[in-house]
Design a protein around this motif. Structure first.
Motif, short mmCIF file in Angstrom:
data_model
loop_
_atom_site.label_atom_id
_atom_site.label_comp_id
_atom_site.label_asym_id
_atom_site.label_seq_id
_atom_site.Cartn_x
_atom_site.Cartn_y
_atom_site.Cartn_z
N LEU A 143 0.82 -1.21 0.00
CA LEU A 143 0.00 0.00 0.00
C LEU A 143 0.86 1.26 0.00
N GLN A 144 2.02 1.17 -0.62
CA GLN A 144 2.88 2.32 -0.82
C GLN A 144 3.38 2.31 -2.26
N ARG A 145 3.68 3.47 -2.78
CA ARG A 145 4.35 3.60 -4.06
C ARG A 145 5.49 4.58 -3.89
N ARG A 146 6.68 4.20 -4.34
CA ARG A 146 7.87 5.02 -4.18
C ARG A 146 8.75 4.90 -5.42
N THR A 147 9.62 5.88 -5.60
CA THR A 147 10.68 5.73 -6.60
C THR A 147 11.66 4.68 -6.11
N GLU A 148 12.44 4.12 -7.02
CA GLU A 148 13.44 3.14 -6.61
C GLU A 148 14.41 3.75 -5.60
N GLU A 149 14.80 5.00 -5.85
CA GLU A 149 15.72 5.66 -4.93
C GLU A 149 15.11 5.76 -3.53
N ASP A 150 13.80 6.06 -3.47
CA ASP A 150 13.17 6.21 -2.17
C ASP A 150 13.02 4.86 -1.46
N TRP A 151 12.79 3.79 -2.22
CA TRP A 151 12.77 2.47 -1.60
C TRP A 151 14.15 2.18 -1.00
N LYS A 152 15.21 2.60 -1.67
CA LYS A 152 16.56 2.39 -1.12
C LYS A 152 16.76 3.23 0.14
N TRP A 153 16.24 4.47 0.14
CA TRP A 153 16.33 5.27 1.35
C TRP A 153 15.58 4.60 2.50
N LEU A 154 14.49 3.93 2.17
CA LEU A 154 13.73 3.24 3.22
C LEU A 154 14.55 2.10 3.83
N VAL A 155 15.33 1.41 3.01
CA VAL A 155 16.23 0.38 3.56
C VAL A 155 17.24 1.02 4.51
N HIS A 156 17.83 2.14 4.08
CA HIS A 156 18.77 2.84 4.96
C HIS A 156 18.08 3.29 6.25
N PHE A 157 16.85 3.76 6.13
CA PHE A 157 16.10 4.17 7.31
C PHE A 157 15.96 3.02 8.30
N HIS A 158 15.65 1.82 7.78
CA HIS A 158 15.51 0.66 8.67
C HIS A 158 16.81 0.37 9.40
N MET A 159 17.91 0.50 8.70
CA MET A 159 19.20 0.23 9.36
C MET A 159 19.52 1.29 10.40
#
Length: 532
Positions: A143-159
């Motif tokens: 239930l989200q839509r993001r750019t590929e770059e933003d999905w990568k930022w989300l991975v960094h956020f989790h870390m």
């Protein structure tokens, strides 16, 4: 290795603004519109990009449901120091959901998590299951839509936010961060990318007001099947007032009133009080604005709710009960809107008499021939036909209990968290042409009245006395768990948890057929997100 992990964490914290709290004063936003609130409240961390398609960094690179945006803003308040008034928060959620929301087609298969449907079993591809669904529901990601770059930022956020993510079960045996960043995030950018045809089509589509007279049918576990006339009146800015007037299947009157708001031109969120009970509605309007489908549940106990359907134009919303045995005479209720004309129940089934009828409800005495062929029939009233067929059958072959697996949670007993109940219904089936129950050609009859009982699920549950402590089930199929522990009467003073089997028994003529469901009674859930 330690230095590498520090770099990852630092990068993630910088990317999410942990080191730069939003710099805002106590004054209200300069203007009560979304862009002004973003500029006034959010640009201490985010920046204007100068690009028309994505004007605000990170914010404009995402699309979410209203709940998703509310969670994001609440996280900014709790973890980033955002100062925003409740009214500004509501305005901003509305603005973002309308301009950066999800199209109906993008939420259709995942609405169960928005509707708070309990005991849903998900199934996603291994690449998503093994990285994200270890902690979240798959629907939360979908239930989200993001750019590929933003999905990568989300991975960094989790870390940065959860640096132990790599050490969780299911991640220690692999290079979790590298897989999530370099394999999963690009895949998410493809499957759940920011720009989609569905979103473009919905933005260009003509939008319909939901004001008008509706007819609603549904089921509530504490009261049963109901029908109601719903009047929705527009108040402006996609806000509506709501009144409901109807009855339950047992003849009990149903009255209610409340309000609703529509996000993204189709996503209804309602708050109504029905016969003194506060309820919530999460519904989706069809693209033509002629139907509403979703779930209505108690405000303080979202497990206790059911599916509802409402239509604005002519149509049939429900046939109850949805089955009739060969040679049987039975009372049938057909619900809907503009139910004018003769009633036809299909080959081998005749209308003996019409007990009562009005524009929204027709009650008939129906009779099925002894020689009527087993199978489904189309129900018609005048020119209207029902998508919920009437089943004709020879005998009941099996009973399934829904949900087949469920969870309830102890609570109360002086604790801060309420008990989480669970509830059950029995679905009857007749054997199909092969005469064997449990095969693909079985005939689904629909929900049938049942009596309910509990028993230990296995030998361990029997030995530990789970049936004594874990809870009780009533004649409506509603299970109420025991009080929160510890319980000194139990071995090692354990909680009142348990592993149980729920049995539903249907009496149909001379037949008695039962079905079982697995119930795990466990401890309280201390963190409950809008989208789990």
């Amino acid at each position: 290795m330690i230095a590498l992990k520090k770099n990852r964490i630092t990068q993630a914290l910088l990317s999410t603004g942990m080191f730069a709290l939003a710099s805002v004063g106590a004054s209200s936003a300069l203007a009560a519109d979304g862009e002004s609130i973003i500029r006034d409240r959010c640009l201490g961390c985010h920046v204007e990009t100068g690009e028309s398609a994505t004007p605000f960094s990170r914010i404009s690179e995402q699309r979410k449901t209203p709940e998703g945006w509310l969670m994001a803003i609440s996280r900014m308040q709790q973890q980033r120091g955002l100062v925003i008034t409740p009214e500004e928060k509501r305005t901003l959620v509305k603005y973002l959901a309308d301009t950066q929301g999800l199209a109906p087609a993008e939420t259709r298969e995942l609405r169960y998590v928005l509707e708070k449907q309990p005991n849903v079993t998900e199934s996603f591809e291994p690449w998503l299951q093994d990285t994200c669904v270890r902690c979240h529901s798959g629907a939360r990601i979908g239930l989200q839509r993001r750019t590929e770059e933003d999905w990568k930022w989300l991975v960094h956020f989790h870390m940065g936010q959860q640096p132990t993510a790599e050490l969780h079960a299911g991640a220690r045996d692999r290079a979790w961060f590298d897989i999530a960043l370099n394999q999963v995030a690009p895949k998410l950018g493809q499957v759940y990318g920011l720009n989609t045809q569905e979103w473009s089509d919905w933005q260009a589509a003509d939008k319909q007001s939901l004001s008008g007279r509706w007819v609603m049918s549904g089921y509530l576990p504490e009261k049963g099947q109901f029908d109601a006339t719903v009047h929705i009146s527009e108040l402006g800015n996609d806000k509506y007032s709501v009144t409901m007037d109807g009855q339950y299947a047992d003849g009990t009157p149903l009255t209610g009133k409340g309000s609703g708001i529509v996000y993204t031109s189709y996503d209804w969120r309602g708050a109504v009080t029905i016969n003194g009970v506060k309820m919530r509605q999460v519904l989706a309007a069809s693209e033509d604005g002629q139907s509403l489908n979703g779930r209505m549940f108690k405000r303080d106990d979202d497990v206790l709710g059911g599916q509802v359907t409402a239509i604005k134009g002519a149509g049939i919303t429900a046939v109850s009960p949805s089955y009739i045995r060969q040679g049987e005479r039975k009372l049938l209720t057909i619900s809907g809107n503009k139910l004018n004309g003769s009633v036809h129940l299909g080959a081998g089934v005749k209308v003996v008499s019409v007990v009562s009828r009005d524009d929204n409800r027709v009650v008939v005495v129906a009779e099925a021939s002894q020689r009527a062929e087993s199978g489904h029939r189309e129900v018609r009233v005048g020119k209207l036909s029902s998508e919920m067929p009437l089943a004709v059958y020879d005998q009941l072959a099996r009973v399934d209990i829904t949900p087949s697996d469920s969870i309830a949670r102890v609570g109360g007993g002086g604790g801060a968290l309420a008990k989480q109940k669970s509830w059950y219904r029995a679905v009857g089936y007749a054997a199909g042409a092969d005469g064997k129950p449990g095969t693909e050609d079985d005939i689904r009859l629909g929900y049938m009245p049942a009596s309910w009982s509990l028993k230990p699920f296995d030998e361990i549950a029997e030995h530990d006395g789970d049936i004594k402590y874990a809870g009780t089930i009533d004649d409506r199929g509603i299970f109420t768990p025991g009080d929160a522990g510890p319980n000194p009467e139990r071995k090692m003073s354990t909680n009142n948890v348990g592993n149980l089997t729920v049995t539903g028994t249907v009496h149909d003529g001379n037949q008695v057929v039962s079905g079982d469901s697995h119930l795990l009674v466990t401890v309280q859930k201390f963190v409950r997100a809008l989208i789990d």
